[in-house]
Scaffold this motif. Sequence first.
Motif, PDB file in Angstrom:
ATOM      1  N   ASP A 138       0.816  -1.212   0.000  1.00 29.63           N
ATOM      2  CA  ASP A 138       0.000   0.000   0.000  1.00 29.63           C
ATOM      3  C   ASP A 138       0.854   1.268   0.000  1.00 29.63           C
ATOM      4  OD1 ASP A 138      -2.293  -1.504   0.004  1.00 29.63           O
ATOM      5  OD2 ASP A 138      -2.465  -1.522   2.186  1.00 29.63           O
ATOM      6  N   ALA A 139       1.993   1.233   0.699  1.00 26.83           N
ATOM      7  CA  ALA A 139       2.929   2.359   0.724  1.00 26.83           C
ATOM      8  C   ALA A 139       4.294   1.841   0.292  1.00 26.83           C
ATOM      9  CB  ALA A 139       3.006   2.967   2.125  1.00 26.83           C
ATOM     10  N   LEU A 140       4.986   2.620  -0.510  1.00 28.96           N
ATOM     11  CA  LEU A 140       6.244   2.155  -1.087  1.00 28.96           C
ATOM     12  C   LEU A 140       7.381   2.246  -0.077  1.00 28.96           C
ATOM     13  CD1 LEU A 140       6.071   3.664  -4.686  1.00 28.96           C
ATOM     14  CD2 LEU A 140       5.153   1.509  -3.806  1.00 28.96           C
ATOM     15  N   VAL A 141       8.228   1.213  -0.071  1.00 25.49           N
ATOM     16  CA  VAL A 141       9.371   1.203   0.834  1.00 25.49           C
ATOM     17  C   VAL A 141      10.704   1.165   0.091  1.00 25.49           C
ATOM     18  CG1 VAL A 141       8.069   0.116   2.697  1.00 25.49           C
ATOM     19  CG2 VAL A 141       9.287  -1.325   1.050  1.00 25.49           C
ATOM     20  N   LEU A 142      10.663   1.005  -1.225  1.00 19.27           N
ATOM     21  CA  LEU A 142      11.898   0.830  -1.986  1.00 19.27           C
ATOM     22  C   LEU A 142      12.168   1.968  -2.971  1.00 19.27           C
ATOM     23  CD1 LEU A 142      11.614  -2.999  -2.769  1.00 19.27           C
ATOM     24  CD2 LEU A 142      12.941  -1.897  -0.947  1.00 19.27           C
ATOM     25  N   LEU A 143      11.491   3.104  -2.802  1.00 18.75           N
ATOM     26  CA  LEU A 143      11.679   4.206  -3.752  1.00 18.75           C
ATOM     27  C   LEU A 143      13.130   4.681  -3.813  1.00 18.75           C
ATOM     28  CD1 LEU A 143       8.565   6.553  -3.381  1.00 18.75           C
ATOM     29  CD2 LEU A 143       9.351   5.398  -5.462  1.00 18.75           C
ATOM     30  N   ASP A 144      13.834   4.620  -2.690  1.00 22.98           N
ATOM     31  CA  ASP A 144      15.207   5.102  -2.643  1.00 22.98           C
ATOM     32  C   ASP A 144      16.228   4.021  -2.976  1.00 22.98           C
ATOM     33  OD1 ASP A 144      14.313   7.626  -1.883  1.00 22.98           O
ATOM     34  OD2 ASP A 144      14.422   7.152   0.252  1.00 22.98           O
ATOM     35  N   GLU A 145      15.761   2.822  -3.265  1.00 20.48           N
ATOM     36  CA  GLU A 145      16.689   1.725  -3.534  1.00 20.48           C
ATOM     37  C   GLU A 145      16.862   1.552  -5.038  1.00 20.48           C
ATOM     38  OE1 GLU A 145      18.230   0.734  -0.977  1.00 20.48           O
ATOM     39  OE2 GLU A 145      16.845   1.860   0.300  1.00 20.48           O
ATOM     40  N   PRO A 146      18.106   1.285  -5.482  1.00 21.97           N
ATOM     41  CA  PRO A 146      18.351   1.184  -6.929  1.00 21.97           C
ATOM     42  C   PRO A 146      17.699  -0.053  -7.534  1.00 21.97           C
ATOM     43  CG  PRO A 146      20.321   0.599  -5.684  1.00 21.97           C
ATOM     44  CD  PRO A 146      19.336   1.125  -4.699  1.00 21.97           C
ATOM     45  N   GLY A 147      17.158   0.108  -8.704  1.00 21.41           N
ATOM     46  CA  GLY A 147      16.551  -0.980  -9.461  1.00 21.41           C
ATOM     47  C   GLY A 147      16.127  -0.439 -10.807  1.00 21.41           C
ATOM     48  N   ASP A 148      16.453  -1.128 -11.882  1.00 25.21           N
ATOM     49  CA  ASP A 148      16.288  -0.584 -13.220  1.00 25.21           C
ATOM     50  C   ASP A 148      14.872  -0.742 -13.771  1.00 25.21           C
ATOM     51  OD1 ASP A 148      19.329  -0.094 -14.177  1.00 25.21           O
ATOM     52  OD2 ASP A 148      19.198  -1.835 -12.862  1.00 25.21           O
ATOM     53  N   PHE A 149      14.245  -1.869 -13.462  1.00 21.42           N
ATOM     54  CA  PHE A 149      12.902  -2.168 -13.959  1.00 21.42           C
ATOM     55  C   PHE A 149      12.004  -2.368 -12.741  1.00 21.42           C
ATOM     56  CE2 PHE A 149      16.160  -4.201 -16.625  1.00 21.42           C
ATOM     57  CZ  PHE A 149      16.042  -3.432 -17.775  1.00 21.42           C
ATOM     58  N   ARG A 150      10.941  -1.558 -12.633  1.00 19.84           N
ATOM     59  CA  ARG A 150      10.227  -1.462 -11.373  1.00 19.84           C
ATOM     60  C   ARG A 150       8.721  -1.689 -11.561  1.00 19.84           C
ATOM     61  NH1 ARG A 150      14.022   1.365  -8.064  1.00 19.84           N
ATOM     62  NH2 ARG A 150      12.403   1.597  -6.464  1.00 19.84           N
ATOM     63  N   ILE A 151       8.158  -2.583 -10.747  1.00 17.25           N
ATOM     64  CA  ILE A 151       6.712  -2.710 -10.611  1.00 17.25           C
ATOM     65  C   ILE A 151       6.368  -2.160  -9.236  1.00 17.25           C
ATOM     66  CG2 ILE A 151       4.746  -4.262 -10.512  1.00 17.25           C
ATOM     67  CD1 ILE A 151       6.309  -6.244 -12.224  1.00 17.25           C
ATOM     68  N   GLU A 152       5.557  -1.116  -9.221  1.00 19.50           N
ATOM     69  CA  GLU A 152       5.267  -0.405  -7.979  1.00 19.50           C
ATOM     70  C   GLU A 152       3.775  -0.150  -7.844  1.00 19.50           C
ATOM     71  OE1 GLU A 152       9.289   2.374  -7.841  1.00 19.50           O
ATOM     72  OE2 GLU A 152       7.661   2.910  -9.190  1.00 19.50           O
ATOM     73  N   ARG A 153       3.362   0.148  -6.636  1.00 20.59           N
ATOM     74  CA  ARG A 153       1.993   0.627  -6.426  1.00 20.59           C
ATOM     75  C   ARG A 153       1.938   2.085  -6.850  1.00 20.59           C
ATOM     76  NH1 ARG A 153      -2.077  -2.482  -6.217  1.00 20.59           N
ATOM     77  NH2 ARG A 153      -0.924  -3.820  -4.762  1.00 20.59           N
ATOM     78  N   GLY A 154       0.949   2.419  -7.658  1.00 21.72           N
ATOM     79  CA  GLY A 154       0.793   3.795  -8.097  1.00 21.72           C
ATOM     80  C   GLY A 154      -0.065   4.597  -7.133  1.00 21.72           C
TER      81      GLY A 154
END
Length: 379
Positions: A138-154
């Motif tokens: 529900d809330a993002l915890v990995l926004l500050d972590e590096p990763g090239d291809f991302r599936i996230e909650r909008g």
Amino acid sequence: MSGFTIKGWCPDAWRPMAAGDGLLVRVKPCFSRLSREETLQVCALSRQYGNGLIDVTRRANLQIRGVAEAGWRPLIEVLVNAGLVDPDHAIEARRNILLAPHWTVGDASHRLAVELREKLPELPDLPSKMGFVIDAGDALVLLDEPGDFRIERGESGGLILRAAGREKGVAVSEGEAVGRIIALAHWFHDSGGAAAGRMVRHDAPLPPWAQGDARPAPPAPPASRAQPGPVCAGFVYGVPFSQIEADRLAHAVTTAGATSLRLTPWRLVILEGGSAGEHPGLIADPADPLLRVEACPGAPFCPQATVATRDLARRLAPLMQESLHVSGCAKGCACSRKTALVLTGREGRFDLSRNAHAGDRADISGLHPDHIPALLETR
């Protein structure tokens, strides 16, 4: 600032990296979780084939340190037989999936990670530093972590596919998300992305189907995602400078009665099913000043460092009310974010910068390590 070499790749089990204390052999646990038995086996292997030190990496993996060249092949055989390393070199190289650490079995993040893991053979060959992020809570915890291809909650509540370096992504359904992220990896490969090395440096226009105006959901409060203390699954502990002795990790898992060990990218581990308590080598107090300090292995463990780092970091930690990064060189491997103070090693001394990354322009240059504590005390 020069004087260091960018390797351009990250170690894994089949491609270890030489450090000052021997080979680094990376173990990528499935969904960043090891059972109690697997944890104890990794600890035993660290003692048998390495120097008894284990790193917790920023991608929520483990690294066995100090492996001799003669011991590497026997170690790999054991890890493959234990199911901790894929026997296919190419598949092992693709297993760079960073999953939101507080996933639960059957939730959206877990379901997507299971599907992506099953479809790893469909991925193209990618530069080894590249990785995937799945952050569908529900809330993002990995926004500050590096990763090239991302599936996230909008922010609208649905899922989005987002390429690193782009503020916005495109809305996707859960059923199509993994297929789209694989397609984006193929686009990166086919459009010459290997020359850039990372998505954030690849300036080719995204394909139309990967463009959108969907923003990621707001991040979770830092305190709710990254501090020692009790959680539903067990107890969160800090790992000073992301490194622990194998004997101490095995002791903690055993004495706490933990059923499994869950890794995070924040120098924290979760002893699942374990009781709270004090364990040597781990931090249980969220106010511990070491949690504010980042430090790489430094000299002599890293051949690119010209200064020792962690003893100095321990001395400085009680003096800090804000974040501190002590880096052996300008690469800044321990922390890619800005910190309130950063000390960057250069030719046996340190440059000090404020609100900066390692290697940024120095506010004070050429500091002897012994003079730094007094300087911070008088700030």
